[in-house]
Design an enzyme around this catalytic site. Structure first.
Site, mmCIF file in Angstrom:
data_model
loop_
_atom_site.group_PDB
_atom_site.id
_atom_site.type_symbol
_atom_site.label_atom_id
_atom_site.label_comp_id
_atom_site.label_asym_id
_atom_site.label_seq_id
_atom_site.Cartn_x
_atom_site.Cartn_y
_atom_site.Cartn_z
ATOM 1 C CB SER A 177 7.799 -14.722 -14.306
ATOM 2 O OG SER A 177 6.474 -14.423 -13.918
ATOM 3 N NE ARG A 210 -3.493 -13.900 -8.019
ATOM 4 C CZ ARG A 210 -2.179 -13.701 -8.161
ATOM 5 N NH1 ARG A 210 -1.537 -14.236 -9.181
ATOM 6 N NH2 ARG A 210 -1.520 -12.969 -7.279
ATOM 7 C CG HIS A 257 7.989 -14.120 -9.162
ATOM 8 N ND1 HIS A 257 6.657 -13.815 -8.998
ATOM 9 C CD2 HIS A 257 8.196 -14.163 -10.515
ATOM 10 C CE1 HIS A 257 6.085 -13.658 -10.179
ATOM 11 N NE2 HIS A 257 6.996 -13.873 -11.119
ATOM 12 C CG ASP A 311 2.312 -17.605 -3.877
ATOM 13 O OD1 ASP A 311 2.041 -18.325 -4.845
ATOM 14 O OD2 ASP A 311 3.027 -16.591 -3.963
ATOM 15 C CG HIS A 355 0.345 -8.716 -4.305
ATOM 16 N ND1 HIS A 355 0.419 -7.712 -5.256
ATOM 17 C CD2 HIS A 355 0.352 -9.886 -4.992
ATOM 18 C CE1 HIS A 355 0.453 -8.264 -6.462
ATOM 19 N NE2 HIS A 355 0.423 -9.580 -6.325
#
Length: 471
Positions: free
Chosen positions: A277, A362, A307, A408, A353
């Site tokens: 993105s 995160r 993504h 995620d 990743h």
């Protein structure tokens, strides 16, 4: 246990990073004590000439320095690992994770202003940091909150453009369509058509970017309420901050959910320039497409399952575990289900990743949030068990460079706990957040006069011929 070892490693990394950046953090903190200017645009106007000269000097003095070797594996493998973009706002290290203008996520949580004492950082504060490289004080963040609120009005035709789509359209399709409709008001496009000087490109880009950042939560909330809540729209609350108001417009006013949304928007905002993105926005903008066109293109990349759509897939997969094995699944049962997923040719969503080689910071900050607010939630406990089970299995396969969870792996469970359980919508939340990072960099792209992106491509015939000669 693997989980405990992972946490131990992360604790050591955190400690080391805190020591390394103590001086840098204290300098930034001293900078904000004397900062009284509440206008973000004027601060940028002062910073830009200095950074323009810095880039000019780098090019003239070090333009021929080689930053690394390009191998055929990189060319074939999606340019993985190539150093090929300038991205000022954040940097991703394989071991440390993301740093926003030099600050790690724990450091941002410590120094960025919050809505509540000891609470989660306000996204407006991160926007200020990304644009200026300085930690803002609370007055500056409050001023920026009010400015974004003043820019948040969305024209009626945007809603009509969304309403023209079937209600069954994916939320990302509706969201991206709304962003494209907003493009009608692009200040950059108007200025370019009038013949604006290249030196001033950043100014209408700044206007577009702040307008876009201000309006994306309104458009995103409209999409959510249209699809899932019978079109019952909730007006903006001008007393709330950016993240809190977004949660409110979605229909969630639990103070804990407001805090979660502040955290979510902050940690998802930027992830250096190489991800799909961010790179897409940079590429499209390099053609002097305005921020709306560039961001809409970024959203189309974000909507891919490799993504941003991954956060949707994680919650759906976790719920499939519960449906088949129940909430009180044992470790052995979970191992069997993971192997079943892998043996069917699928991946375990939320693990691995493209750059990181450690547990995603995160993920860690979301786990900390869960431990504080929902320690007994069955789905959170299942996420914790997965942290014990999945990495050893992926390591055993011998093909995975990073067996650890990414961002995620956790976000969907937190959202689900507070009632936002519609997994198909999760990527829209990601898109709202990513507007902050993408637009911040785009302003600097214009300010620094970065050129059209045009890498060289070759055919397999060319590659075969070159490799024969090289041999």
């Amino acid at each position: 246990m693997v989980f405990l070892r992972g946490v131990s490693v992360l604790s050591k990394i955190r400690s080391r990073l805190a020591q390394q950046s103590a001086t840098l953090g204290s300098v930034r903190w001293l900078q904000i004590q004397s900062a009284s200017d509440l206008d973000l645009r004027s601060q940028l106007k002062d910073l830009i000439p200095e950074q323009q000269e810095r880039l000019k000097k780098l090019k003239s003095e070090h333009g021929k320095v080689e930053l690394g070797k390009i191998t055929l594996d990189m060319v074939i493998g999606g340019m993985r690992g190539m150093t090929g973009l300038l991205w000022e706002t954040s940097l991703l290290d394989p071991e440390e994770g993301i740093r926003f203008r030099g600050l790690s996520i724990p450091e941002c949580q410590k120094v960025l202003p919050a809505a509540l004492p000891g609470g989660q950082p306000l996204p407006e504060g991160l926007l200020w940091l990304l644009l200026t490289g300085k930690v803002p004080n609370k007055d500056q963040v409050d001023s920026l909150s009010k400015e974004l609120q003043s820019r948040s009005s969305v024209p009626e035709y945007v809603y009509k453009a969304i309403d023209a789509l079937p209600i069954t359209s994916h939320p990302m399709t509706q969201f991206a369509s709304g962003i494209m409709a907003l493009q009608v008001q692009s200040e950059f496009q108007k200025a370019y058509e009038k013949g604006i000087s290249k030196a001033k490109y950043w100014e209408p880009t700044f206007e577009d970017s702040l307008n876009l950042i201000a309006r994306v939560p309104v458009v995103a909330a409209y999409v959510y309420r249209r699809i899932y809540k019978n079109g019952q729209i909730i007006p903006s609350d001008e007393s709330l901050d950016y993240g809190g108001n977004f949660s409110h417009m979605l229909g969630f006013d639990d103070p804990k959910m407001l805090e979660l949304m502040r955290l979510y928007v902050t940690i998802h905002s930027d992830h250096e320039g190489g991800n799909v993105s961010a790179h897409t926005a940079h590429l499209v903008a390099s053609a002097l497409s305005d921020p709306y066109l560039s961001f809409a293109a970024a959203l189309n990349g974000l909507a891919g399952p490799l993504h941003g759509l991954a956060n949707q897939e994680v919650l759906l997969w976790i719920k499939s575990v519960v449906e088949e094995c129940g909430e009180n699944i044992t470790t052995e049962q979970l191992k069997e289900y993971v192997w079943k997923t892998l043996n069917s040719g699928k991946v375990v969503p939320g693990y691995g990743h493209g750059v990181l080689r450690q547990t995603d910071p995160r993920y860690v900050c979301q786990r900390d949030f869960a431990l504080k607010y929902l320690p007994d939630d069955p789905l959170f406990q299942l996420v914790s068990k997965l942290y014990e089970v999945v990495p050893p299995i992926l390591t055993q396969l011998g093909k995975v460079k990073n067996p650890w969870p990414n961002v995620d792996a956790h976000s969907g469970v937190l959202l689900n706990y507070f009632g936002l359980s519609e997994a198909r919508y999760f990527t829209v939340l990601f898109g709202v957040s990513r507007s902050i990072g993408i637009c911040s960099q785009l302003i600097w792209d214009r300010a620094l006069g970065l050129p059209l992106e045009r890498p060289k491509s070759v055919t397999m015939d060319w590659v075969e011929s070159f490799c024969k000669k090289a041999a």
